[in-house]
Design a protein around this motif. Structure first.
Motif, PDB file in Angstrom:
ATOM      1  N   ARG A 198      12.253   5.934 -54.306  1.00 18.58           N
ATOM      2  CA  ARG A 198      11.992   6.611 -53.044  1.00 18.58           C
ATOM      3  C   ARG A 198      11.667   5.573 -51.991  1.00 18.58           C
ATOM      4  NH1 ARG A 198       7.985  11.253 -55.288  1.00 18.58           N
ATOM      5  NH2 ARG A 198       9.500  12.231 -56.643  1.00 18.58           N
TER       6      ARG A 198
ATOM      7  N   GLN B 299       9.863   9.170 -47.502  1.00 15.06           N
ATOM      8  CA  GLN B 299      10.003  10.617 -47.379  1.00 15.06           C
ATOM      9  C   GLN B 299       8.745  11.141 -46.707  1.00 15.06           C
ATOM     10  OE1 GLN B 299      10.645  12.102 -51.308  1.00 15.06           O
ATOM     11  NE2 GLN B 299      12.692  11.249 -51.441  1.00 15.06           N
ATOM     12  N   TRP B 300       8.898  11.605 -45.492  1.00 15.47           N
ATOM     13  CA  TRP B 300       7.766  12.013 -44.662  1.00 15.47           C
ATOM     14  C   TRP B 300       6.946  13.099 -45.336  1.00 15.47           C
ATOM     15  CZ3 TRP B 300       5.076   9.983 -41.058  1.00 15.47           C
ATOM     16  CH2 TRP B 300       4.226  10.766 -40.280  1.00 15.47           C
ATOM     17  N   ARG B 301       7.613  14.070 -45.922  1.00 14.14           N
ATOM     18  CA  ARG B 301       6.883  15.180 -46.562  1.00 14.14           C
ATOM     19  C   ARG B 301       6.062  14.691 -47.747  1.00 14.14           C
ATOM     20  NH1 ARG B 301      12.036  19.095 -46.460  1.00 14.14           N
ATOM     21  NH2 ARG B 301      11.991  19.528 -44.241  1.00 14.14           N
ATOM     22  N   ARG B 302       6.593  13.691 -48.432  1.00 10.62           N
ATOM     23  CA  ARG B 302       5.865  13.137 -49.583  1.00 10.62           C
ATOM     24  C   ARG B 302       4.593  12.436 -49.119  1.00 10.62           C
ATOM     25  NH1 ARG B 302       4.417  12.819 -54.548  1.00 10.62           N
ATOM     26  NH2 ARG B 302       4.489  10.828 -55.576  1.00 10.62           N
ATOM     27  N   TYR B 303       4.642  11.726 -48.007  1.00 10.29           N
ATOM     28  CA  TYR B 303       3.472  10.998 -47.536  1.00 10.29           C
ATOM     29  C   TYR B 303       2.410  11.909 -46.931  1.00 10.29           C
ATOM     30  CZ  TYR B 303       5.932   6.706 -48.478  1.00 10.29           C
ATOM     31  OH  TYR B 303       6.582   5.689 -49.097  1.00 10.29           O
TER      32      TYR B 303
ATOM     33  N   GLU C 241       1.272  14.431 -48.451  1.00  8.05           N
ATOM     34  CA  GLU C 241       0.423  14.728 -49.599  1.00  8.05           C
ATOM     35  C   GLU C 241      -0.207  13.425 -50.087  1.00  8.05           C
ATOM     36  OE1 GLU C 241       3.202  16.405 -52.253  1.00  8.05           O
ATOM     37  OE2 GLU C 241       3.559  18.171 -51.020  1.00  8.05           O
ATOM     38  N   TRP C 242      -1.153  12.899 -49.329  1.00  6.00           N
ATOM     39  CA  TRP C 242      -1.695  11.555 -49.530  1.00  6.00           C
ATOM     40  C   TRP C 242      -2.396  11.398 -50.887  1.00  6.00           C
ATOM     41  CZ3 TRP C 242      -0.709   7.223 -47.080  1.00  6.00           C
ATOM     42  CH2 TRP C 242      -1.543   6.121 -47.278  1.00  6.00           C
TER      43      TRP C 242
ATOM     44  N   ASP D 137      -1.732  12.692 -53.730  1.00  4.89           N
ATOM     45  CA  ASP D 137      -0.831  12.661 -54.880  1.00  4.89           C
ATOM     46  C   ASP D 137      -0.038  11.366 -54.998  1.00  4.89           C
ATOM     47  OD1 ASP D 137      -1.696  15.213 -55.416  1.00  4.89           O
ATOM     48  OD2 ASP D 137      -0.018  16.167 -54.367  1.00  4.89           O
ATOM     49  N   LEU D 138      -0.167  10.466 -54.027  1.00  3.65           N
ATOM     50  CA  LEU D 138       0.621   9.237 -54.036  1.00  3.65           C
ATOM     51  C   LEU D 138       0.039   8.200 -54.988  1.00  3.65           C
ATOM     52  CD1 LEU D 138       1.283   8.722 -50.227  1.00  3.65           C
ATOM     53  CD2 LEU D 138       2.798   9.735 -51.912  1.00  3.65           C
TER      54      LEU D 138
ATOM     55  N   GLU E 116       2.843   3.493 -53.461  1.00  2.00           N
ATOM     56  CA  GLU E 116       3.357   4.340 -52.390  1.00  2.00           C
ATOM     57  C   GLU E 116       2.407   4.357 -51.195  1.00  2.00           C
ATOM     58  OE1 GLU E 116       6.039   7.678 -54.698  1.00  2.00           O
ATOM     59  OE2 GLU E 116       3.872   7.941 -54.627  1.00  2.00           O
TER      60      GLU E 116
END
Length: 93
Positions: free
Chosen positions: A27, A30-34, A36-37, A39-40, A44
């Motif tokens: 990866r 991915q804005w949506r992934r970041y 969810e701080w 869960d990183l 990441e």
């Protein structure tokens, strides 16, 4: 359908192709992934901080460069002249 499979087998055996091994995709951003701080992973989070702070550092560097452009140009000219004088290239003897 059987002829198509035979043709594939013939072409693959002729070129000695191996089946490609599937690799896991990395990866990049991915804005949506970041968003969810929590869960990183640590890596990441670190890459997100670097990516988000890059414009701030670029702005600071450009600001410093614009304020001191004349001084930087004078120092570069002085350095080039000194190197030529050291080699004896400024004045002809």
């Amino acid at each position: 359908m059987n002829h198509l499979e035979d043709l594939k087998f013939l072409v693959n055996s002729f070129f000695k192709r191996r089946r490609s091994k599937r690799r896991e995709m990395k990866r990049v951003f991915q804005w949506r992934r970041y968003l969810e701080w929590k869960d990183l992973t640590f890596e990441e989070k670190l890459s997100a901080k670097r990516f988000l702070l890059l414009p701030v550092f670029a702005y600071l560097i450009i600001g410093i460069f614009n304020q001191n452009l004349f001084l930087i140009v004078l120092l570069l000219i002085g350095y080039v002249l000194y190197k030529r004088w050291e080699k004896g290239g400024i004045f002809k003897k």
